[in-house]
Write an enzyme that holds these catalytic residues in place. Structure first.
Site, PDB file in Angstrom:
ATOM      1  N   LYS A   1       1.688  47.269  41.380  1.00 29.22           N
ATOM      2  CA  LYS A   1       3.020  46.667  41.370  1.00 29.22           C
ATOM      3  C   LYS A   1       4.110  47.682  41.030  1.00 29.22           C
ATOM      4  CE  LYS A   1       1.469  43.946  38.086  1.00 29.22           C
ATOM      5  NZ  LYS A   1       0.242  44.600  37.620  1.00 29.22           N
TER       6      LYS A   1
ATOM      7  N   HIS B   1      -1.872  43.043  27.446  1.00 29.52           N
ATOM      8  CA  HIS B   1      -0.804  43.976  27.832  1.00 29.52           C
ATOM      9  C   HIS B   1       0.230  43.920  26.726  1.00 29.52           C
ATOM     10  CE1 HIS B   1       2.178  46.227  29.941  1.00 29.52           C
ATOM     11  NE2 HIS B   1       1.523  46.226  31.092  1.00 29.52           N
TER      12      HIS B   1
ATOM     13  N   SER C   1       5.497  46.336  28.893  1.00 28.46           N
ATOM     14  CA  SER C   1       5.746  47.571  29.642  1.00 28.46           C
ATOM     15  C   SER C   1       6.850  48.380  28.955  1.00 28.46           C
ATOM     16  CB  SER C   1       6.159  47.207  31.068  1.00 28.46           C
ATOM     17  OG  SER C   1       6.177  48.366  31.854  1.00 28.46           O
TER      18      SER C   1
ATOM     19  N   GLU D   1      -4.592  49.681  32.607  1.00 23.02           N
ATOM     20  CA  GLU D   1      -3.839  49.380  33.837  1.00 23.02           C
ATOM     21  C   GLU D   1      -2.485  50.081  33.819  1.00 23.02           C
ATOM     22  OE1 GLU D   1      -3.483  45.142  33.588  1.00 23.02           O
ATOM     23  OE2 GLU D   1      -5.633  44.808  33.783  1.00 23.02           O
ATOM     24  N   PRO D   2      -2.479  51.409  33.733  1.00 22.43           N
ATOM     25  CA  PRO D   2      -1.190  52.093  33.659  1.00 22.43           C
ATOM     26  C   PRO D   2      -0.433  52.069  34.979  1.00 22.43           C
ATOM     27  CG  PRO D   2      -2.968  53.685  33.854  1.00 22.43           C
ATOM     28  CD  PRO D   2      -3.617  52.336  33.752  1.00 22.43           C
ATOM     29  N   GLY D   3       0.860  51.808  34.911  1.00 19.35           N
ATOM     30  CA  GLY D   3       1.702  51.883  36.102  1.00 19.35           C
ATOM     31  C   GLY D   3       2.683  53.033  35.930  1.00 19.35           C
ATOM     32  N   ARG D   4       3.691  52.766  35.087  1.00 20.38           N
ATOM     33  CA  ARG D   4       4.769  53.721  34.804  1.00 20.38           C
ATOM     34  C   ARG D   4       4.248  55.131  34.489  1.00 20.38           C
ATOM     35  NH1 ARG D   4       9.435  51.863  32.938  1.00 20.38           N
ATOM     36  NH2 ARG D   4       8.609  49.813  32.425  1.00 20.38           N
TER      37      ARG D   4
ATOM     38  N   TYR E   1      16.229  45.074  36.158  1.00 26.06           N
ATOM     39  CA  TYR E   1      14.950  44.388  35.925  1.00 26.06           C
ATOM     40  C   TYR E   1      14.041  45.103  34.943  1.00 26.06           C
ATOM     41  CZ  TYR E   1      16.267  41.895  40.164  1.00 26.06           C
ATOM     42  OH  TYR E   1      16.925  41.162  41.093  1.00 26.06           O
TER      43      TYR E   1
HETATM   44  C1  LIG Z   1      -1.010  42.888  34.315  1.00 28.89           C
HETATM   45  C2  LIG Z   1      -0.254  44.170  34.277  1.00 28.89           C
HETATM   46  N1  LIG Z   1      -0.951  45.315  34.163  1.00 28.89           N
HETATM   47  C3  LIG Z   1      -0.338  46.514  34.156  1.00 28.89           C
HETATM   48  C4  LIG Z   1       1.033  46.623  34.261  1.00 28.89           C
HETATM   49  C5  LIG Z   1       1.636  47.985  34.267  1.00 28.89           C
HETATM   50  O1  LIG Z   1       2.359  48.233  33.131  1.00 28.89           O
HETATM   51  P1  LIG Z   1       3.001  49.634  32.818  1.00 28.89           P
HETATM   52  O2  LIG Z   1       3.765  50.060  34.013  1.00 28.89           O
HETATM   53  O3  LIG Z   1       3.829  49.384  31.634  1.00 28.89           O
HETATM   54  O4  LIG Z   1       1.898  50.584  32.527  1.00 28.89           O
HETATM   55  C6  LIG Z   1       1.806  45.445  34.343  1.00 28.89           C
HETATM   56  C7  LIG Z   1       3.275  45.516  34.399  1.00 28.89           C
HETATM   57  O5  LIG Z   1       3.985  44.561  34.448  1.00 28.89           O
HETATM   58  C8  LIG Z   1       1.138  44.199  34.364  1.00 28.89           C
HETATM   59  O6  LIG Z   1       1.815  43.046  34.478  1.00 28.89           O
END
Ligand SMILES: Cc1ncc(COP(=O)(O)O)c(C=O)c1O
Length: 392
Positions: free
Chosen positions: A61, A190, A193, A264-267, A312
Site C-alpha cells: 500500500k 501495528h 505508521s 510489514e514495513p512500508g515507509r 493524509y
Molecule cells: C496492516 C499494515 N501493515 C503495514 C503498514 C505499513 O506501515 P509503515 O509504512 O508505517 O511501515 C500499514 C500502513 O498503514 C498497515 O496498515
C-alpha cells in the site's frame, strides 16, 4: 538520454542537478519523480544488519509502483497485501504465494476468494465477523490475530480502525476459531505508521507472548509473530534505535527460533528512494507598503497529487532549490501552493527560500511513501512522471 519506463543506470552518486538539466523538464507539464532503486537494496541491507531475525514483508500500500515491487521481490522481501489487486501485483512481480500475508483485517469476500485461488495461506483477522467470513469462504486459510497496541505518538495512528482488544477479545477470537476448526498460527499488531514511541514495540511483543501461550494451550501451532510496520523512513539512526528495542524484546519474549518473526514495513523501504522535482509556474508577493512580507509560489504538483502525503500522511515535507551558491543567497519567508484552485492545496505554510522565479525548479526529498498511489489529477493537473535509476 534518460528513458521513461526503463531503468536508467548511473555510476557513483545520483546527480539530481545533472538529471534535471538533462531532462527537458521545462517542456514537461507534470512534475518529475526521480526514483533511485539502489536505495531499496541499501535499505534491505540495513534491515538485515539490524534485525536479521525479522523477515520484512513489504507493505505494498505504501508505494505500489510495479517497478518498486519487482525490485523488492528480487531482493527477497515478502509482501503485505491489503487487496486482490495488491496480491496480483506482488505475484506478477515474482513473489512466492507463501511469502504474502493478506494483512487487511477487513476483506471483501471476493478478495478472499482470490486469495484462496492464488494459495495465499495467511490472513489477519480482528473480529468475529471476519472469522465467520473466512470460515465461509476460505476455511483452509491460516489466521493471524491482530491486536491493538498503539504508540503514544505516531504520524498515522491505526488503532481506532483495526486490532482487537488483546485482553478482552483476542482469547475469545481464538476460541471461536477453534470451535470452527480454523487454524490460528500467530499474532500481529501495528503500533501506528510513523511511530515515534519506540517502546510500543516492546509492549506489543510482550502482549503477543501471552497470546502465544493461550493459543498453544488451545492446541494451535503458534508459529508467526508479525510486528507490523511503523518503522522510520529516511532516518536510519532512528531505525537503529527501534531495532535495538525490538531485538531486545524478541530475545526476552521469543528467544527460540521455532517462531518466525515477520514485519510489514512500508515507509522504511521506499520513503528515501524518491525525490519529487516540481516547477514554479506562478508567483505572488504579499506586501506591506513596499516590503514583500511573503513570497508565494505555485508549483505543478500539490496535495491532490503526490504531495497528498501532506494531508493524509501528515508529512512535513521539506523543499530544496536548484540555484547555485545557496550560502550567499538571501532567504525570504515563502509559502508553497499546489496548482489546483482549492486553497486547501497548500504544501508548505512557511519556509525560507531565495528569491525564485517562474520556471525555477524545486525538489522535495523523501517522497516515496504514501504519495504515488494516492495521487489524483484533480483540476486537470497531471500526476508526476517517474524516472527510475539504479547504480551500476
Ligand atoms: C496492516 C499494515 N501493515 C503495514 C503498514 C505499513 O506501515 P509503515 O509504512 O508505517 O511501515 C500499514 C500502513 O498503514 C498497515 O496498515
Amino acid at each position: 538520454m534518460y528513458k521513461f519506463g526503463k531503468i536508467n543506470s548511473y555510476e557513483g552518486i545520483l546527480d539530481l542537478k545533472k538529471i534535471v538539466k538533462d531532462v527537458d523538464i521545462e517542456e514537461m507539464e507534470e512534475a518529475l519523480n526521480i526514483c533511485d532503486l539502489s536505495v531499496l537494496a541499501k535499505k534491505y541491507k540495513t534491515w538485515l544488519k539490524h534485525m536479521p531475525r525479522v523477515k520484512p514483508y513489504y507493505a505494498v500500500k505504501c508505494n505500489d509502483d510495479a517497478v518498486v515491487v519487482k525490485e523488492l521481490a528480487k531482493l527477497g522481501t515478502g509482501f503485505d497485501c491489503a487487496s486482490k489487486n495488491e496480491i496480483k501485483l506482488a505475484l506478477e512481480a515474482g513473489a512466492n504465494p507463501e511469502e504474502i500475508i493478506f494483512a487487511n483485517p477487513c476483506k471483501p469476500a471476493s478478495h478472499l476468494q482470490y486469495a484462496k485461488e492464488k494459495k495465499i495461506m495467511t490472513s489477519t483477522v480482528d473480529t468475529e465477523f471476519e472469522i465467520y467470513k473466512i470460515f465461509e469462504h476460505y476455511p483452509e486459510s491460516n489466521l493471524v490475530i491482530r491486536f491493538r497496541c498503539e504508540a503514544k505518538v505516531a504520524q498515522c495512528p491505526l488503532g481506532d480502525k483495526f486490532g482487537c482488544d488483546a485482553e478482552e477479545d483476542a482469547a475469545a477470537l481464538m476460541l471461536l476459531a477453534k470451535s470452527l476448526g480454523l487454524a490460528v498460527i500467530g499474532t500481529s499488531f501495528h503500533v501506528g505508521s510513523g511511530c515515534s514511541d519506540y517502546p510500543a514495540y516492546n509492549r506489543a511483543i510482550a502482549t503477543a507472548k501471552s497470546l502465544f501461550k493461550f493459543g498453544q494451550l488451545l492446541g494451535f501451532e503458534m508459529k508467526i509473530m508479525d510486528i507490523g510496520g511503523g518503522f522510520p523512513g529516511a532516518d536510519d539512526s532512528k531505525f537503529a534505535t527501534v531495532s535495538e528495542i525490538v531485538s531486545a524484546s524478541l530475545d526476552k519474549y521469543f528467544p527460540d527460533d521455532d517462531v518466525e518473526i515477520i514485519a510489514e514495513p512500508g515507509r522504511f523501504f521506499v520513503a528515501s528512494a524518491y525525490t519529487l522535482v516540481c516547477k514554479i509556474h506562478a508567483k505572488r508577493e504579499i506586501r506591506s507598503g513596499k516590503k514583500a512580507d511573503l513570497k508565494m509560489y505555485y508549483i505543478n504538483d500539490g496535495v491532490y497529487g503526490s504531495l497528498n502525503c501532506v494531508l493524509y500522511d501528515h508529512q512535513k515535507v521539506t523543499v530544496e532549490h536548484f540555484l547555485d551558491d545557496d550560502d550567499n543567497l538571501k532567504k525570504f519567508k515563502s509559502l508553497i501552493w499546489g496548482p489546483t484552485c482549492d486553497a486547501l492545496d497548500k504544501i508548505i505554510e512557511e519556509t525560507y527560500l531565495p528569491n525564485l522565479s517562474c520556471g525555477d525548479l524545486v525538489a522535495f526529498p523523501n517522497m516515496g511513501a504514501y504519495t504515488v498511489p494516492i495521487a489524483s489529477p484533480f483540476n486537470g493537473f497531471l500526476v508526476p512522471k517517474t524516472l527510475y535509476f539504479k547504480s551500476v
